[in-house]
Design a protein around this motif. Sequence first.
Motif, short mmCIF file in Angstrom:
data_model
loop_
_atom_site.label_atom_id
_atom_site.label_comp_id
_atom_site.label_asym_id
_atom_site.label_seq_id
_atom_site.Cartn_x
_atom_site.Cartn_y
_atom_site.Cartn_z
N MET B 1 2.86 24.95 8.76
CA MET B 1 2.67 24.07 7.59
C MET B 1 3.66 24.41 6.47
O MET B 1 4.41 23.57 6.06
N GLU B 72 6.28 17.97 8.51
CA GLU B 72 5.45 18.73 7.58
C GLU B 72 6.13 18.91 6.22
O GLU B 72 5.47 19.21 5.24
N ALA B 82 1.00 18.81 3.71
CA ALA B 82 -0.29 19.51 3.64
C ALA B 82 -0.80 19.62 2.20
O ALA B 82 -1.98 19.90 1.98
N ASP B 88 -6.32 20.24 3.35
CA ASP B 88 -5.07 20.65 3.99
C ASP B 88 -4.36 21.74 3.19
O ASP B 88 -3.74 22.64 3.77
N GLU B 91 -5.85 25.04 3.97
CA GLU B 91 -5.39 25.49 5.30
C GLU B 91 -3.96 26.02 5.22
O GLU B 91 -3.61 27.03 5.83
#
Lengths: 104, 134
Positions: B1, B72, B82, B88, B91
């Motif tokens: 990410m 990403e 993200a 997100d 995360e």
Amino acid sequence: MTLLITVFAAVICTALWYFKLHDSKLMFGRLCLMYWGAALMWTVDAVFEYVEQEAAFFDPAAHDMLNDAFLGLSAAALGLVIWLVMLLIKDPRHVLRNTLTKKE
Amino acid sequence: MACFTVPAAEAIVTTVIAVAVKRKEKKAENSGSASAKTETPSIKMSVKLGWLNMMLWGGSILLMFEHIWHGEVVPWFPFLTAASSAEDTQEMLHEMATVGVTMAVLVTAVWIAMVAVSNAIMKHKPAPEGEQTS
């Protein structure tokens, strides 16, 4: 596959640097370090992925493998381009400078 | 990410340190201080820091390329897909704290090993010709 290709690129570059291209003017060592840095980082990524997926990590889908291989080759090519740009900017043998300042 | 941002942040810090160290070395060279003229040949600290910088920058750039490949990282704000939702983002931060920090630590550990090996090689004096034993 990306990790594997980067490791191969790093090993080949390091062998070339050791046997042939160790002239610091070529800055080939920098390319080796770039590939090794990326290989180390992708190793960490692979370890975390393995912890998450376990055995499934070693059984990727053919499509994913092809995509990863394409990505690995593209990353290796990007590394070469970055090295070439660094070499041309530094121009240690003044080839570019002499060509540009050459009078007709 | 966004794991590559951690080694990239470290790369910024080490680049600043390398510039400062290089300036200090140049000053010492110009003033001709005793510390600049050592009896045993050694690799300058700025050169050693350059190895770490190359590994960190190179790795971060190639990993950023991978993140762009996977969609990403995008060229518009907030640049990381993200970061568009709270879930997100959490995360992503977790990944940065685990994968990203491990990446930075591993690269730094390898660099420390490289420095140790290079110091050992520089200290080692080759045996004169004809005195080598098999």
